[in-house]
Design a protein around this motif. Structure first.
Motif, PDB file in Angstrom:
ATOM      1  N   LEU A 199     -12.032  -2.510  18.638  1.00  0.00           N
ATOM      2  CA  LEU A 199     -12.359  -1.122  18.990  1.00  0.00           C
ATOM      3  C   LEU A 199     -11.122  -0.244  19.294  1.00  0.00           C
ATOM      4  N   GLU A 200      -9.745  -0.891  19.551  1.00  0.00           N
ATOM      5  CA  GLU A 200      -8.619  -0.048  19.708  1.00  0.00           C
ATOM      6  C   GLU A 200      -7.591  -0.344  18.940  1.00  0.00           C
ATOM      7  N   ASN A 201      -7.751  -0.576  17.502  1.00  0.00           N
ATOM      8  CA  ASN A 201      -6.893  -0.898  16.787  1.00  0.00           C
ATOM      9  C   ASN A 201      -6.879  -0.149  15.213  1.00  0.00           C
ATOM     10  N   LYS A 202      -7.049   1.258  15.824  1.00  0.00           N
ATOM     11  CA  LYS A 202      -7.095   2.104  14.492  1.00  0.00           C
ATOM     12  C   LYS A 202      -6.031   2.877  14.081  1.00  0.00           C
ATOM     13  N   ARG A 203      -5.901   3.352  12.715  1.00  0.00           N
ATOM     14  CA  ARG A 203      -4.661   4.259  12.138  1.00  0.00           C
ATOM     15  C   ARG A 203      -5.047   5.437  12.425  1.00  0.00           C
ATOM     16  N   LEU A 204      -3.982   6.429  12.403  1.00  0.00           N
ATOM     17  CA  LEU A 204      -4.361   7.905  12.515  1.00  0.00           C
ATOM     18  C   LEU A 204      -5.149   8.240  11.097  1.00  0.00           C
ATOM     19  N   GLU A 205      -4.941   7.484   9.911  1.00  0.00           N
ATOM     20  CA  GLU A 205      -5.591   7.915   8.682  1.00  0.00           C
ATOM     21  C   GLU A 205      -6.969   7.715   9.073  1.00  0.00           C
ATOM     22  N   GLU A 233     -12.950   9.467  -3.817  1.00  0.00           N
ATOM     23  CA  GLU A 233     -11.974  10.586  -3.634  1.00  0.00           C
ATOM     24  C   GLU A 233     -11.596  10.885  -2.189  1.00  0.00           C
ATOM     25  N   ASP A 234     -12.603  10.633  -1.277  1.00  0.00           N
ATOM     26  CA  ASP A 234     -12.144  10.820   0.290  1.00  0.00           C
ATOM     27  C   ASP A 234     -11.139   9.666   0.800  1.00  0.00           C
ATOM     28  N   TYR A 235     -11.604   8.429   0.455  1.00  0.00           N
ATOM     29  CA  TYR A 235     -10.826   7.214   0.563  1.00  0.00           C
ATOM     30  C   TYR A 235      -9.361   7.323   0.096  1.00  0.00           C
ATOM     31  N   GLU A 236      -9.495   7.926  -1.266  1.00  0.00           N
ATOM     32  CA  GLU A 236      -7.925   8.008  -1.762  1.00  0.00           C
ATOM     33  C   GLU A 236      -7.346   9.074  -1.195  1.00  0.00           C
ATOM     34  N   GLU A 237      -7.606  10.167  -0.756  1.00  0.00           N
ATOM     35  CA  GLU A 237      -7.178  11.246  -0.101  1.00  0.00           C
ATOM     36  C   GLU A 237      -6.339  10.897   1.049  1.00  0.00           C
ATOM     37  N   ASP A 242     -12.422   0.606   2.690  1.00  0.00           N
ATOM     38  CA  ASP A 242     -13.617   0.684   3.025  1.00  0.00           C
ATOM     39  C   ASP A 242     -13.409   0.078   4.385  1.00  0.00           C
ATOM     40  N   GLU A 243     -12.358  -0.722   4.783  1.00  0.00           N
ATOM     41  CA  GLU A 243     -12.269  -1.187   6.269  1.00  0.00           C
ATOM     42  C   GLU A 243     -12.061   0.032   7.202  1.00  0.00           C
ATOM     43  N   ASP A 244     -11.603   0.967   6.759  1.00  0.00           N
ATOM     44  CA  ASP A 244     -11.253   2.068   7.633  1.00  0.00           C
ATOM     45  C   ASP A 244     -12.352   2.905   8.102  1.00  0.00           C
ATOM     46  N   SER A 245     -13.612   2.641   7.320  1.00  0.00           N
ATOM     47  CA  SER A 245     -14.831   3.513   7.764  1.00  0.00           C
ATOM     48  C   SER A 245     -15.930   2.389   8.547  1.00  0.00           C
TER      49      SER A 245
END
Length: 327
Positions: A199-205, A233-237, A242-245
């Motif tokens: 829960l507390e391990n997120k990148r700014l992106e 395209e959203d992921y690439e931008e 997919d881990e990040d979502s």
């Protein structure tokens, strides 16, 4: 019947020497926990174990050192290892184990799972949807096999229970869940370590990606259905994967008044993953199952190939019709 299946599995694992333990594609905390907890437990009993998941494991799980023991499909040779049995955990159907689905037909298969949509594809199937997590079922198998738990095994086992109950906030967090968690904590597992890792391990992106998801958010049926999407395209931008979502669908469900949350995401062009969540009464597993997926009444999913805009239209149309009928 359930007791017989449980004892049959325990007896089979006790008698066999070489065992392959596999989980499902797009692994979550319960899947990874169940694969590892059973594998580590069986290794303590002197068994020869191969552990594998035919998917990339999200990076943050690697903060638990034991995750390195789970190999990718390409890194192992099941036929060369020639196991006495393959144990599939937390997977409701053969297609959920990726390329291993073709291997299963050549070996004895045990299925341990808590999904109500399970298709009972093993030779021995212990399927019990009353458990909040498959990791709880693995805990019972390890205890029956008299596996000696240490602090690390307790931590790995707790991870599945903690994550699949939404850190104890979902409706499946019953008395048995808390009793099992308390038992593992008494052995040295720390729930705060797991919570921080996930829960507390997120990148700014990730926050930028979340902002895009919120921009795409739409409401239907007087705010009872909420959905959003992310395209390739959203992921690439935002230089994300997919881990990040992971967890975005829960953010949609958190909106006041929403009963059904749906998140569509396309990390690979033309391959749309759909996560369904509900808050109180709607059974999203029925929709997922009708589309070829599966899951639980409050959390389910499916993958559909095609144009993401067309898929969104069709799935929302189906969801609205089903919601109106059930309401």
């Amino acid at each position: 019947m359930v007791a017989n299946e449980f004892l049959n599995i325990v007896g089979t694992l006790n008698e066999t020497k070489k065992i392959v333990v596999i989980g499902h594609i797009m692994p979550d905390g319960d899947d990874i926990s169940s694969v590892l907890s059973l594998s580590l437990g069986l290794k303590k009993l002197g068994k020869e174990i191969l552990s594998s998941i035919d998917w990339k494991i999200p990076g943050y799980f690697h903060e638990i050192d034991e995750v390195k023991h789970i190999r990718n499909y390409d890194e192992i040779d099941v036929y060369g290892f020639n196991p006495d049995v393959i144990v599939v955990v937390d997977a409701s159907s053969p297609d959920r184990v990726g390329r291993f689905s073709e291997v299963l037909k050549d070996f004895k298969v045990i299925v341990i799972d808590h999904h109500a949509t399970n298709t009972y594809f093993g030779d021995i199937n212990w399927v019990d949807p009353t458990f909040g997590a498959t990791a709880q079922m693995v805990l019972r198998i390890n205890k029956e096999l008299q596996v000696e738990y240490d602090e690390r095994l307790a931590l790995v086992n707790l991870m599945g229970i903690e994550t699949d109950t939404g850190f104890f906030k979902y409706s499946n967090a019953d008395e048995r869940v808390f009793n099992d968690a308390a038992y593992l904590i008494s052995l040295g597992a720390r729930p705060d370590v797991i919570a921080r890792m996930i829960l507390e391990n997120k990148r700014l992106e990730q926050f930028k990606l979340l902002s895009r998801m919120i921009d795409n958010l739409k409401l239907e049926c007087d705010g009872k259905i909420a959905y959003s999407f992310l395209s390739k395209e959203d992921y690439e931008e935002f230089n994300c994967t997919d881990e990040d979502s992971g967890g975005f669908v829960s953010e949609i469900r958190a909106i006041k008044g929403v009963e059904i949350a749906i998140f569509f995401y396309e990390y690979v062009k033309g391959e749309v993953h759909i996560s369904f969540r509900s808050k109180e009464w709607f059974d999203v597993s029925k929709i997922a199952f009708s589309l070829g997926g599966g899951g639980h009444p409050r959390a389910a999913g499916v993958t559909i190939n095609g144009n993401i805009e067309d898929i969104i239209k069709e799935v929302i149309k189906l969801t609205k019709a089903t919601f109106s009928a059930q309401r």
